[in-house]
Design a protein around this motif. Structure first.
Motif, PDB file in Angstrom:
ATOM      1  N   LEU A 129     -36.462  17.122 -29.679  1.00 52.41           N
ATOM      2  CA  LEU A 129     -36.275  18.505 -29.238  1.00 52.41           C
ATOM      3  C   LEU A 129     -35.104  18.627 -28.265  1.00 52.41           C
ATOM      4  O   LEU A 129     -34.357  19.612 -28.293  1.00 52.41           O
ATOM      5  N   ASP A 130     -34.943  17.626 -27.401  1.00 49.40           N
ATOM      6  CA  ASP A 130     -33.818  17.642 -26.472  1.00 49.40           C
ATOM      7  C   ASP A 130     -32.497  17.545 -27.226  1.00 49.40           C
ATOM      8  O   ASP A 130     -31.523  18.215 -26.871  1.00 49.40           O
ATOM      9  N   MET A 131     -32.477  16.738 -28.279  1.00 50.32           N
ATOM     10  CA  MET A 131     -31.266  16.620 -29.088  1.00 50.32           C
ATOM     11  C   MET A 131     -30.960  17.937 -29.798  1.00 50.32           C
ATOM     12  O   MET A 131     -29.806  18.363 -29.916  1.00 50.32           O
ATOM     13  N   ILE A 132     -32.017  18.591 -30.281  1.00 50.34           N
ATOM     14  CA  ILE A 132     -31.834  19.895 -30.926  1.00 50.34           C
ATOM     15  C   ILE A 132     -31.222  20.886 -29.951  1.00 50.34           C
ATOM     16  O   ILE A 132     -30.295  21.640 -30.279  1.00 50.34           O
ATOM     17  N   LEU A 133     -31.724  20.894 -28.729  1.00 50.73           N
ATOM     18  CA  LEU A 133     -31.210  21.806 -27.714  1.00 50.73           C
ATOM     19  C   LEU A 133     -29.744  21.527 -27.412  1.00 50.73           C
ATOM     20  O   LEU A 133     -28.933  22.452 -27.300  1.00 50.73           O
ATOM     21  N   ARG A 134     -29.389  20.246 -27.293  1.00 54.30           N
ATOM     22  CA  ARG A 134     -27.997  19.888 -27.004  1.00 54.30           C
ATOM     23  C   ARG A 134     -27.069  20.330 -28.126  1.00 54.30           C
ATOM     24  O   ARG A 134     -26.003  20.897 -27.884  1.00 54.30           O
TER      25      ARG A 134
ATOM     26  N   GLU B   7     -22.016  13.336 -39.346  1.00 53.70           N
ATOM     27  CA  GLU B   7     -22.097  12.341 -40.404  1.00 53.70           C
ATOM     28  C   GLU B   7     -23.183  12.673 -41.416  1.00 53.70           C
ATOM     29  O   GLU B   7     -23.026  12.468 -42.617  1.00 53.70           O
ATOM     30  N   LYS B   8     -24.268  13.173 -40.952  1.00 52.61           N
ATOM     31  CA  LYS B   8     -25.380  13.491 -41.854  1.00 52.61           C
ATOM     32  C   LYS B   8     -25.181  14.830 -42.550  1.00 52.61           C
ATOM     33  O   LYS B   8     -25.840  15.130 -43.537  1.00 52.61           O
ATOM     34  N   GLY B   9     -24.293  15.659 -41.997  1.00 54.15           N
ATOM     35  CA  GLY B   9     -24.037  16.948 -42.625  1.00 54.15           C
ATOM     36  C   GLY B   9     -25.186  17.913 -42.518  1.00 54.15           C
ATOM     37  O   GLY B   9     -25.354  18.778 -43.377  1.00 54.15           O
TER      38      GLY B   9
ATOM     39  N   GLU C  78     -24.199  10.640 -24.586  1.00 62.80           N
ATOM     40  CA  GLU C  78     -25.331  11.031 -25.427  1.00 62.80           C
ATOM     41  C   GLU C  78     -24.991  12.259 -26.269  1.00 62.80           C
ATOM     42  O   GLU C  78     -25.356  12.331 -27.456  1.00 62.80           O
ATOM     43  N   GLU C  79     -24.307  13.209 -25.669  1.00 64.26           N
ATOM     44  CA  GLU C  79     -23.928  14.404 -26.420  1.00 64.26           C
ATOM     45  C   GLU C  79     -22.928  14.066 -27.521  1.00 64.26           C
ATOM     46  O   GLU C  79     -23.019  14.593 -28.641  1.00 64.26           O
ATOM     47  N   GLU C  80     -21.981  13.186 -27.218  1.00 62.85           N
ATOM     48  CA  GLU C  80     -21.007  12.779 -28.229  1.00 62.85           C
ATOM     49  C   GLU C  80     -21.689  12.070 -29.396  1.00 62.85           C
ATOM     50  O   GLU C  80     -21.364  12.301 -30.561  1.00 62.85           O
ATOM     51  N   ILE C  81     -22.636  11.198 -29.089  1.00 58.77           N
ATOM     52  CA  ILE C  81     -23.351  10.478 -30.136  1.00 58.77           C
ATOM     53  C   ILE C  81     -24.159  11.450 -31.004  1.00 58.77           C
ATOM     54  O   ILE C  81     -24.179  11.349 -32.234  1.00 58.77           O
ATOM     55  N   ALA C  82     -24.815  12.407 -30.352  1.00 62.52           N
ATOM     56  CA  ALA C  82     -25.623  13.374 -31.096  1.00 62.52           C
ATOM     57  C   ALA C  82     -24.760  14.212 -32.029  1.00 62.52           C
ATOM     58  O   ALA C  82     -25.114  14.450 -33.188  1.00 62.52           O
TER      59      ALA C  82
END
Length: 212
Positions: free
Chosen positions: A131-136, A85-87, A75-79
């Motif tokens: 929010l969890d993705m932001i934290l990671r 990619e989105k920059g 999950e962290e690698e994907i995030a």
């Protein structure tokens, strides 16, 4: 005679296939156990037979623990990949005007704009994931900056050590030259104070020979 080369294709004979499976499975389990013990790593191995029977090995308390660690890692690698990619700094899409504020104020203002009081369960779940993705990603970026700072500090320390060694070598060379000059000057002063000192040396030796 050595063993012949094994052809990498399905073994048609059912009995031979089962014997090969049993031997190879045991060898693979043994190698996994040796790798875990010798290298102090976490290893998880799962094998499903052609009949659907599960064979597994785990160096941890349970194979589920390693699978959970793997899930988090993926999950962290994907995030991180999506962010690259989105920059963008955050995939959740924080407004640009919020980036100049502190972390707590930024999250607070973001939640206020999202108007969480009017969201349903599905929308709140999605917001939680964002929010969890932001934290990671924040943790990842923080770790990256810390590693870059540590690398720069190590390079600076190496440069200082090299400069210190160079200065010590130059000072040692200067002391050596100074000692040589002092010795030369001392020898020259002795000769100036007693210019005939060396002339008496052979005469004294000859006189001593006559005495004995």
């Amino acid at each position: 005679m050595g063993r012949g080369k094994v052809q990498m294709k399905r073994i048609e004979d059912k009995t031979s296939r089962q014997v090969t499976f049993s031997k190879r499975k045991g060898g693979l389990m043994k190698k996994a156990r040796e790798l875990a013990v010798l290298c102090d790593v976490e290893v998880a191995l799962m094998i499903f037979s052609d009949r659907g029977r599960l064979y597994e090995f785990s160096s941890a308390e349970s194979i589920g623990k390693i699978l959970e660690r793997y899930r988090i890692h993926v999950e962290e690698e994907i995030a991180v990949r999506q962010s690259a990619e989105k920059g963008k700094r955050y995939d959740a899409g924080f407004p640009a005007q919020l980036m100049d504020t502190g972390p707590q104020q930024m999250i607070q203002r973001y939640l206020e704009e999202q108007n969480i009081e009017e969201k349903n369960m599905i929308e709140l779940t999605q917001l939680e994931k964002e929010l969890d993705m932001i934290l990671r990603q924040t943790r990842f970026k923080k770790t990256q900056l810390m590693m870059e700072g540590l690398k720069a500090l190590q390079e600076e320390q190496q440069n200082l050590r090299r400069e210190k060694t160079q200065v010590e070598e130059e000072m040692a060379a200067m002391r050596s030259d100074q000692n040589a000059n002092d010795h030369h000057q001392s020898h020259a002063l002795e000769q100036e104070s007693n210019p005939h000192a060396n002339d008496y040396t052979p005469q004294l030796q000859e006189a001593m020979l006559h005495l004995f």
